[in-house]
Motif scaffolding. Structure first.
Motif, PDB file in Angstrom:
ATOM      1  N   ASN A 100      -7.268  13.043 -11.282  1.00 22.79           N
ATOM      2  CA  ASN A 100      -6.215  12.392 -10.517  1.00 22.79           C
ATOM      3  C   ASN A 100      -6.111  10.930 -10.901  1.00 22.79           C
ATOM      4  OD1 ASN A 100      -5.593  14.669  -8.739  1.00 22.79           O
ATOM      5  ND2 ASN A 100      -7.631  14.310  -7.913  1.00 22.79           N
ATOM      6  N   LYS A 101      -4.963  10.330 -10.623  1.00 22.11           N
ATOM      7  CA  LYS A 101      -4.756   8.899 -10.856  1.00 22.11           C
ATOM      8  C   LYS A 101      -4.620   8.237  -9.496  1.00 22.11           C
ATOM      9  CE  LYS A 101      -0.737   7.033 -11.894  1.00 22.11           C
ATOM     10  NZ  LYS A 101       0.495   6.657 -12.582  1.00 22.11           N
ATOM     11  N   VAL A 102      -5.379   7.161  -9.278  1.00 22.42           N
ATOM     12  CA  VAL A 102      -5.326   6.425  -8.024  1.00 22.42           C
ATOM     13  C   VAL A 102      -4.626   5.104  -8.298  1.00 22.42           C
ATOM     14  CG1 VAL A 102      -6.668   5.442  -6.138  1.00 22.42           C
ATOM     15  CG2 VAL A 102      -7.502   7.469  -7.310  1.00 22.42           C
ATOM     16  N   GLU A 103      -3.602   4.809  -7.497  1.00 21.84           N
ATOM     17  CA  GLU A 103      -2.814   3.596  -7.722  1.00 21.84           C
ATOM     18  C   GLU A 103      -2.643   2.864  -6.395  1.00 21.84           C
ATOM     19  OE1 GLU A 103       1.161   2.515 -10.243  1.00 21.84           O
ATOM     20  OE2 GLU A 103       1.141   4.383  -9.113  1.00 21.84           O
ATOM     21  N   PHE A 104      -2.989   1.579  -6.406  1.00 22.42           N
ATOM     22  CA  PHE A 104      -2.826   0.727  -5.235  1.00 22.42           C
ATOM     23  C   PHE A 104      -1.668  -0.223  -5.509  1.00 22.42           C
ATOM     24  CE2 PHE A 104      -7.245   2.006  -5.151  1.00 22.42           C
ATOM     25  CZ  PHE A 104      -7.442   2.330  -3.824  1.00 22.42           C
ATOM     26  N   VAL A 105      -0.577  -0.073  -4.769  1.00 21.19           N
ATOM     27  CA  VAL A 105       0.599  -0.923  -4.928  1.00 21.19           C
ATOM     28  C   VAL A 105       0.988  -1.444  -3.561  1.00 21.19           C
ATOM     29  CG1 VAL A 105       3.002  -1.022  -5.671  1.00 21.19           C
ATOM     30  CG2 VAL A 105       1.395   0.438  -6.885  1.00 21.19           C
ATOM     31  N   SER A 106       1.069  -2.764  -3.429  1.00 22.54           N
ATOM     32  CA  SER A 106       1.457  -3.412  -2.197  1.00 22.54           C
ATOM     33  C   SER A 106       0.625  -2.875  -1.034  1.00 22.54           C
ATOM     34  CB  SER A 106       2.952  -3.243  -1.956  1.00 22.54           C
ATOM     35  OG  SER A 106       3.346  -3.970  -0.832  1.00 22.54           O
ATOM     36  N   LYS A 107       1.229  -2.113  -0.147  1.00 20.61           N
ATOM     37  CA  LYS A 107       0.502  -1.617   1.024  1.00 20.61           C
ATOM     38  C   LYS A 107       0.368  -0.102   1.006  1.00 20.61           C
ATOM     39  CE  LYS A 107       1.586  -5.466   3.948  1.00 20.61           C
ATOM     40  NZ  LYS A 107       1.589  -5.924   5.301  1.00 20.61           N
ATOM     41  N   ILE A 108       0.487   0.507  -0.178  1.00 17.36           N
ATOM     42  CA  ILE A 108       0.403   1.962  -0.284  1.00 17.36           C
ATOM     43  C   ILE A 108      -0.546   2.337  -1.421  1.00 17.36           C
ATOM     44  CG2 ILE A 108       1.692   4.050  -0.853  1.00 17.36           C
ATOM     45  CD1 ILE A 108       4.084   2.874   0.525  1.00 17.36           C
ATOM     46  N   CYS A 109      -1.363   3.343  -1.168  1.00 15.58           N
ATOM     47  CA  CYS A 109      -2.245   3.916  -2.186  1.00 15.58           C
ATOM     48  C   CYS A 109      -1.776   5.346  -2.426  1.00 15.58           C
ATOM     49  CB  CYS A 109      -3.688   3.910  -1.698  1.00 15.58           C
ATOM     50  SG  CYS A 109      -4.794   4.831  -2.773  1.00 15.58           S
ATOM     51  N   THR A 110      -1.526   5.671  -3.695  1.00 13.49           N
ATOM     52  CA  THR A 110      -1.100   7.032  -4.016  1.00 13.49           C
ATOM     53  C   THR A 110      -2.102   7.665  -4.963  1.00 13.49           C
ATOM     54  OG1 THR A 110       0.264   6.244  -5.840  1.00 13.49           O
ATOM     55  CG2 THR A 110       1.359   6.583  -3.736  1.00 13.49           C
ATOM     56  N   VAL A 111      -2.374   8.938  -4.733  1.00 14.75           N
ATOM     57  CA  VAL A 111      -3.227   9.732  -5.610  1.00 14.75           C
ATOM     58  C   VAL A 111      -2.324  10.784  -6.239  1.00 14.75           C
ATOM     59  CG1 VAL A 111      -5.219  11.270  -5.732  1.00 14.75           C
ATOM     60  CG2 VAL A 111      -5.232   9.355  -4.136  1.00 14.75           C
TER      61      VAL A 111
ATOM     62  N   LYS B 276      -1.548   4.593   3.669  1.00 15.02           N
ATOM     63  CA  LYS B 276      -0.891   3.324   3.980  1.00 15.02           C
ATOM     64  C   LYS B 276      -1.942   2.324   4.436  1.00 15.02           C
ATOM     65  CE  LYS B 276       3.413   5.523   5.185  1.00 15.02           C
ATOM     66  NZ  LYS B 276       4.357   5.860   6.218  1.00 15.02           N
ATOM     67  N   ARG B 277      -1.722   1.067   4.055  1.00 16.11           N
ATOM     68  CA  ARG B 277      -2.676   0.016   4.414  1.00 16.11           C
ATOM     69  C   ARG B 277      -2.434  -0.422   5.852  1.00 16.11           C
ATOM     70  NH1 ARG B 277      -4.084  -5.470   1.088  1.00 16.11           N
ATOM     71  NH2 ARG B 277      -5.500  -6.309   2.646  1.00 16.11           N
ATOM     72  N   TYR B 278      -3.511  -0.457   6.601  1.00 19.52           N
ATOM     73  CA  TYR B 278      -3.487  -0.949   7.966  1.00 19.52           C
ATOM     74  C   TYR B 278      -4.555  -2.014   8.061  1.00 19.52           C
ATOM     75  CZ  TYR B 278      -4.000  -1.134  13.010  1.00 19.52           C
ATOM     76  OH  TYR B 278      -4.070  -1.559  14.307  1.00 19.52           O
ATOM     77  N   LYS B 279      -4.164  -3.279   8.195  1.00 17.54           N
ATOM     78  CA  LYS B 279      -5.059  -4.439   8.138  1.00 17.54           C
ATOM     79  C   LYS B 279      -5.781  -4.421   6.794  1.00 17.54           C
ATOM     80  CE  LYS B 279      -5.399  -5.114  13.049  1.00 17.54           C
ATOM     81  NZ  LYS B 279      -6.208  -5.346  14.195  1.00 17.54           N
ATOM     82  N   ASN B 280      -7.074  -4.217   6.747  1.00 14.64           N
ATOM     83  CA  ASN B 280      -7.805  -4.238   5.477  1.00 14.64           C
ATOM     84  C   ASN B 280      -8.335  -2.877   5.068  1.00 14.64           C
ATOM     85  OD1 ASN B 280      -7.439  -6.923   4.927  1.00 14.64           O
ATOM     86  ND2 ASN B 280      -9.246  -7.567   6.058  1.00 14.64           N
ATOM     87  N   ILE B 281      -7.707  -1.815   5.545  1.00 12.33           N
ATOM     88  CA  ILE B 281      -8.193  -0.487   5.208  1.00 12.33           C
ATOM     89  C   ILE B 281      -7.000   0.435   4.970  1.00 12.33           C
ATOM     90  CG2 ILE B 281      -8.326   0.294   7.594  1.00 12.33           C
ATOM     91  CD1 ILE B 281     -10.958   1.709   6.822  1.00 12.33           C
ATOM     92  N   TYR B 282      -7.170   1.348   4.032  1.00 13.69           N
ATOM     93  CA  TYR B 282      -6.129   2.328   3.750  1.00 13.69           C
ATOM     94  C   TYR B 282      -6.407   3.576   4.578  1.00 13.69           C
ATOM     95  CZ  TYR B 282      -4.410  -0.515  -0.080  1.00 13.69           C
ATOM     96  OH  TYR B 282      -3.870  -1.527  -0.815  1.00 13.69           O
TER      97      TYR B 282
END
Length: 143
Positions: free
Chosen positions: A12-23, A36-42
């Motif tokens: 899989n590819k993990v990508e962190f963009v702005s406030k969203i992490c997609t696998v 989705k990022r909530y404060k400092n945790i996805y």
């Protein structure tokens, strides 16, 4: 908690963009998980996932020593209480039997041995001030 390296190892590819992490699955190109990022945790919604080979995204190890370490070397009595009251999401629903204590737990419960008793009385009167070397030599000289 997710292991990004474990997800990558499963193809899989993990990508962190702005406030969203997609696998994304590299073979099919489909998005497997969105967090989705909530404060400092996805935060990811695992309930909405479609079936598939997502074993790297779930807890597969029921090792009691591992849970003991994850929860700050909690006692097995406390672990069983957490299971009964369902206080930790992802904690296996089995009872934790008393296993061999890990090194960190043993060191934390270790009680220092008492000082060697004196064979002779070294004070001249009752309630006289007694000076003893309790800690041995010090690395830092005193002022």
């Amino acid at each position: 908690m997710l292991s990004v390296s474990q997800i990558s190892d499963k193809g899989n590819k993990v990508e962190f963009v702005s406030k969203i992490c997609t696998v994304t699955n590299l073979m099919t190109g489909e998005v497997v998980l969105v967090a989705k990022r909530y404060k400092n945790i996805y935060v990811a919604d695992f309930e909405s996932l479609q079936s598939g080979d997502l074993s790297c995204l779930s807890i597969v190890d029921d090792d009691t020593k591992l849970w003991n370490m994850r929860l700050g070397h909690a006692s097995f009595t406390l672990l069983n209480k957490l299971v009964r009251k369902d206080l930790i999401h992802g904690l296996p629903k089995s009872s934790f039997k008393d296993h061999k204590m890990c090194d960190a737990c043993a060191k934390g419960k270790h009680v220092r041995s008492s000082f060697k008793p004196k064979k002779e009385v070294i004070t001249s009167r009752p309630l006289d001030l007694l000076h003893m070397d309790l800690c041995g030599s010090m690395r830092v000289p005193s002022r």
